[in-house]
Each structure stands twice: as C-alpha cells, then as structure tokens.
Design a protein around this motif. Sequence first.
Motif, PDB file in Angstrom:
ATOM      1  N   THR A  74       5.257   0.902   3.177  1.00  0.00           N
ATOM      2  CA  THR A  74       5.164   0.253   4.481  1.00  0.00           C
ATOM      3  C   THR A  74       4.145  -0.874   4.476  1.00  0.00           C
ATOM      4  OG1 THR A  74       5.673   2.376   5.516  1.00  0.00           O
ATOM      5  CG2 THR A  74       4.813   0.662   6.957  1.00  0.00           C
ATOM      6  N   LEU A  75       3.079  -0.682   3.699  1.00  0.00           N
ATOM      7  CA  LEU A  75       2.048  -1.714   3.632  1.00  0.00           C
ATOM      8  C   LEU A  75       2.542  -2.956   2.886  1.00  0.00           C
ATOM      9  CD1 LEU A  75      -1.142   0.408   2.828  1.00  0.00           C
ATOM     10  CD2 LEU A  75      -0.569  -0.701   5.001  1.00  0.00           C
ATOM     11  N   ALA A  76       3.392  -2.758   1.871  1.00  0.00           N
ATOM     12  CA  ALA A  76       3.834  -3.883   1.040  1.00  0.00           C
ATOM     13  C   ALA A  76       4.519  -4.982   1.841  1.00  0.00           C
ATOM     14  CB  ALA A  76       4.730  -3.387  -0.095  1.00  0.00           C
ATOM     15  N   PRO A  77       5.488  -4.659   2.720  1.00  0.00           N
ATOM     16  CA  PRO A  77       6.102  -5.757   3.481  1.00  0.00           C
ATOM     17  C   PRO A  77       5.136  -6.413   4.454  1.00  0.00           C
ATOM     18  CG  PRO A  77       6.962  -3.616   4.177  1.00  0.00           C
ATOM     19  CD  PRO A  77       6.201  -3.395   2.911  1.00  0.00           C
ATOM     20  N   ARG A  78       4.193  -5.655   4.992  1.00  0.00           N
ATOM     21  CA  ARG A  78       3.168  -6.264   5.846  1.00  0.00           C
ATOM     22  C   ARG A  78       2.363  -7.277   5.027  1.00  0.00           C
ATOM     23  NH1 ARG A  78       2.149  -3.780  10.717  1.00  0.00           N
ATOM     24  NH2 ARG A  78       2.862  -1.623  10.994  1.00  0.00           N
ATOM     25  N   PHE A  79       1.968  -6.853   3.833  1.00  0.00           N
ATOM     26  CA  PHE A  79       1.191  -7.721   2.949  1.00  0.00           C
ATOM     27  C   PHE A  79       1.974  -9.000   2.634  1.00  0.00           C
ATOM     28  CE2 PHE A  79       0.233  -9.223  -1.327  1.00  0.00           C
ATOM     29  CZ  PHE A  79      -1.160  -9.335  -1.303  1.00  0.00           C
ATOM     30  N   ASN A  80       3.228  -8.834   2.246  1.00  0.00           N
ATOM     31  CA  ASN A  80       4.041  -9.994   1.878  1.00  0.00           C
ATOM     32  C   ASN A  80       4.197 -10.977   3.036  1.00  0.00           C
ATOM     33  OD1 ASN A  80       4.472  -9.104  -0.758  1.00  0.00           O
ATOM     34  ND2 ASN A  80       6.225  -7.861  -0.167  1.00  0.00           N
ATOM     35  N   ALA A  81       4.322 -10.433   4.262  1.00  0.00           N
ATOM     36  CA  ALA A  81       4.465 -11.305   5.425  1.00  0.00           C
ATOM     37  C   ALA A  81       3.197 -12.106   5.686  1.00  0.00           C
ATOM     38  CB  ALA A  81       4.812 -10.466   6.658  1.00  0.00           C
ATOM     39  N   LEU A  82       2.047 -11.535   5.357  1.00  0.00           N
ATOM     40  CA  LEU A  82       0.772 -12.184   5.637  1.00  0.00           C
ATOM     41  C   LEU A  82       0.368 -13.206   4.583  1.00  0.00           C
ATOM     42  CD1 LEU A  82      -1.137  -9.050   6.913  1.00  0.00           C
ATOM     43  CD2 LEU A  82      -0.580 -11.068   8.273  1.00  0.00           C
ATOM     44  N   VAL A  83       0.871 -13.064   3.367  1.00  0.00           N
ATOM     45  CA  VAL A  83       0.472 -13.993   2.306  1.00  0.00           C
ATOM     46  C   VAL A  83       1.596 -14.942   1.913  1.00  0.00           C
ATOM     47  CG1 VAL A  83      -1.191 -12.338   1.386  1.00  0.00           C
ATOM     48  CG2 VAL A  83       1.099 -12.415   0.406  1.00  0.00           C
ATOM     49  N   GLN A 159      10.607  -6.632   8.646  1.00  0.00           N
ATOM     50  CA  GLN A 159      11.643  -6.310   7.673  1.00  0.00           C
ATOM     51  C   GLN A 159      11.206  -6.785   6.301  1.00  0.00           C
ATOM     52  OE1 GLN A 159      15.300  -8.583   7.828  1.00  0.00           O
ATOM     53  NE2 GLN A 159      16.499  -6.724   7.567  1.00  0.00           N
ATOM     54  N   ASP A 160      11.380  -5.939   5.301  1.00  0.00           N
ATOM     55  CA  ASP A 160      10.881  -6.287   3.981  1.00  0.00           C
ATOM     56  C   ASP A 160      11.728  -7.372   3.333  1.00  0.00           C
ATOM     57  OD1 ASP A 160      12.781  -4.936   1.784  1.00  0.00           O
ATOM     58  OD2 ASP A 160      12.646  -3.605   3.509  1.00  0.00           O
ATOM     59  N   LYS A 213       7.252  -1.693  -6.985  1.00  0.00           N
ATOM     60  CA  LYS A 213       7.768  -1.938  -5.637  1.00  0.00           C
ATOM     61  C   LYS A 213       7.134  -3.176  -5.016  1.00  0.00           C
ATOM     62  CE  LYS A 213       8.954   2.827  -4.367  1.00  0.00           C
ATOM     63  NZ  LYS A 213       8.657   3.941  -3.428  1.00  0.00           N
ATOM     64  N   ALA A 214       5.821  -3.271  -5.128  1.00  0.00           N
ATOM     65  CA  ALA A 214       5.133  -4.422  -4.538  1.00  0.00           C
ATOM     66  C   ALA A 214       5.516  -5.719  -5.243  1.00  0.00           C
ATOM     67  CB  ALA A 214       3.623  -4.210  -4.595  1.00  0.00           C
ATOM     68  N   ALA A 219       8.401 -10.857  -5.400  1.00  0.00           N
ATOM     69  CA  ALA A 219       9.371 -11.725  -6.061  1.00  0.00           C
ATOM     70  C   ALA A 219      10.507 -12.085  -5.110  1.00  0.00           C
ATOM     71  CB  ALA A 219       9.918 -11.048  -7.316  1.00  0.00           C
ATOM     72  N   ALA A 220      10.958 -11.100  -4.325  1.00  0.00           N
ATOM     73  CA  ALA A 220      12.010 -11.358  -3.344  1.00  0.00           C
ATOM     74  C   ALA A 220      11.541 -12.363  -2.303  1.00  0.00           C
ATOM     75  CB  ALA A 220      12.435 -10.059  -2.672  1.00  0.00           C
ATOM     76  N   ALA A 221      10.289 -12.221  -1.859  1.00  0.00           N
ATOM     77  CA  ALA A 221       9.745 -13.150  -0.866  1.00  0.00           C
ATOM     78  C   ALA A 221       9.688 -14.574  -1.417  1.00  0.00           C
ATOM     79  CB  ALA A 221       8.356 -12.689  -0.432  1.00  0.00           C
ATOM     80  N   ARG A 222       9.279 -14.709  -2.680  1.00  0.00           N
ATOM     81  CA  ARG A 222       9.199 -16.042  -3.281  1.00  0.00           C
ATOM     82  C   ARG A 222      10.596 -16.652  -3.452  1.00  0.00           C
ATOM     83  NH1 ARG A 222       4.412 -15.659  -7.909  1.00  0.00           N
ATOM     84  NH2 ARG A 222       2.697 -15.401  -6.430  1.00  0.00           N
ATOM     85  N   LEU A 223      11.554 -15.812  -3.818  1.00  0.00           N
ATOM     86  CA  LEU A 223      12.909 -16.320  -3.987  1.00  0.00           C
ATOM     87  C   LEU A 223      13.478 -16.757  -2.640  1.00  0.00           C
ATOM     88  CD1 LEU A 223      15.274 -16.970  -5.729  1.00  0.00           C
ATOM     89  CD2 LEU A 223      15.885 -14.538  -5.816  1.00  0.00           C
ATOM     90  N   LEU A 224      13.188 -15.988  -1.580  1.00  0.00           N
ATOM     91  CA  LEU A 224      13.625 -16.383  -0.244  1.00  0.00           C
ATOM     92  C   LEU A 224      13.005 -17.719   0.151  1.00  0.00           C
ATOM     93  CD1 LEU A 224      13.509 -13.006   1.696  1.00  0.00           C
ATOM     94  CD2 LEU A 224      15.485 -14.544   1.575  1.00  0.00           C
ATOM     95  N   ASP A 225      11.710 -17.868  -0.117  1.00  0.00           N
ATOM     96  CA  ASP A 225      11.040 -19.134   0.176  1.00  0.00           C
ATOM     97  C   ASP A 225      11.766 -20.301  -0.484  1.00  0.00           C
ATOM     98  OD1 ASP A 225       9.126 -17.916   1.684  1.00  0.00           O
ATOM     99  OD2 ASP A 225       7.571 -17.943   0.129  1.00  0.00           O
TER     100      ASP A 225
END
Length: 232
Positions: A74-83, A159-160, A213-214, A219-225
Amino acid sequence: MTRNARQTPPREIEPALGHRFARPALLAEALTHPSAASPARPDNQRLEFLGDRVLGLVIAEALFAAYPGESEGTLAPRFNALVRRETLAEIAREIRLGEHLNLGRSESLSGGRRKVAILADAMEAVIAALYLDGGMPAARGFIERHWTTRLQAPAEAPQDAKTRLQEWAQGRGLAPPDYQVLDRTGPDHAPVFTIEARLATGEHATAEAPSKKAAEQAAAARLLDSILGAGA
C-alpha cells in the motif's frame, strides 16, 4: 517570458527554496539543462541522480511514519505518486523554477521551461544542491514544506502504476506489460532490484528499489510517464 540564462542570477530563487547557498555554483549547476552546458558550465544530470535518492529517502521516511498500519504494497503506490515526474513538475511550477533555468536557445524556444521532464529533472537537481550545500536539514526542510500536504491529502492510496499501465495496454488491445529482473545488487539484508517494464510495442523503462514489487511499480510509473508524453 523567455529569459536568457545569463539574465537570471541563481540567487533570485533562494527565497522560494528557503536556503541561502554558501556555494551558489551548486545552485547554478542545478539550474543548467544539458542544452545549455559547456566545459565551463556543467549540466544538472549528476545532481538529478543524487536528488532523486534524497527525495526518495525523505518521502519513504515520511510515509513510514505517517501510515504505521499500512503494508509495503500500500505504501509503494503512495510513494510512486509522490516522487513521480508530474508531482515534481507541479512543485517546480509552484516555485516558478522554470523562469530560472539555463536552457539552450532551441530548447527555450520550444517551451522547455514548461516541459514536465525538464522541470522534474531540475527539481531533483535543486534538491541535491540543497543537500550538498546545507545538508539533510536543508533538503528535508524544502521537501517537507512542499510535499507534506500532498502526503497527507489522500484518504486512500492512489491507483498503483502497474494497474494503470495494464489498463492502458488493455485499452489499446495490447498484451499485459512484462516485468523482468535485470539485476540484483547489495547484501541480503538490503538488496536493490533493477526491474524493466516492457510493452508489446517495445516501449520500456527501468527502475531500482529495495524490493521487486516497489521496483516494478517504479518502472511502471516511469513507462507511463514516457508513453503519456511526460516530456511534452
């Protein structure tokens, strides 16, 4: 208004950063995009690398303290959204960072001061400059002032990135994204995983994190970007 790099003294932005630099050359470096670099004027890519890690540590610690009952998943998607780049660019706009960037002529004329990727990279570089000049208190103070509201605002985790990337792919008739472990370094008690996220179309991105997982989420966040035009 487009401003030439030499017309914007780095110290003009210090009030917004909450820090007066003992070494203003660090701030000048943080504000220099590769398009404006020269042998006598280093660009901000090395500082960007360091700033990413400083930001990640401060945000991870803040999340760990703010949400004691939440799991890593649960913390991982929060982290990804913030950075993620969009968040960094939002904060860069809030402090009008784009007005102070040193850009090459073509990059400046093409709207570089408003580009998400350029603003996000410069924001990370500035965080590194704060850290190198004033230590962790200077970097942490800036981050806490601008990230705390965002950190506390959501009532539930966003959402992650993996889910968003999979939905993006499925919406275009593509196979689900593939995740591969490219490397694992560090001791058993503190591993670092390098994960690649790849789409069937060939687009891909990599990221590092202390768990698979993190790293997959990052990596998914960067690819979306990338595929959503973060640099536009």
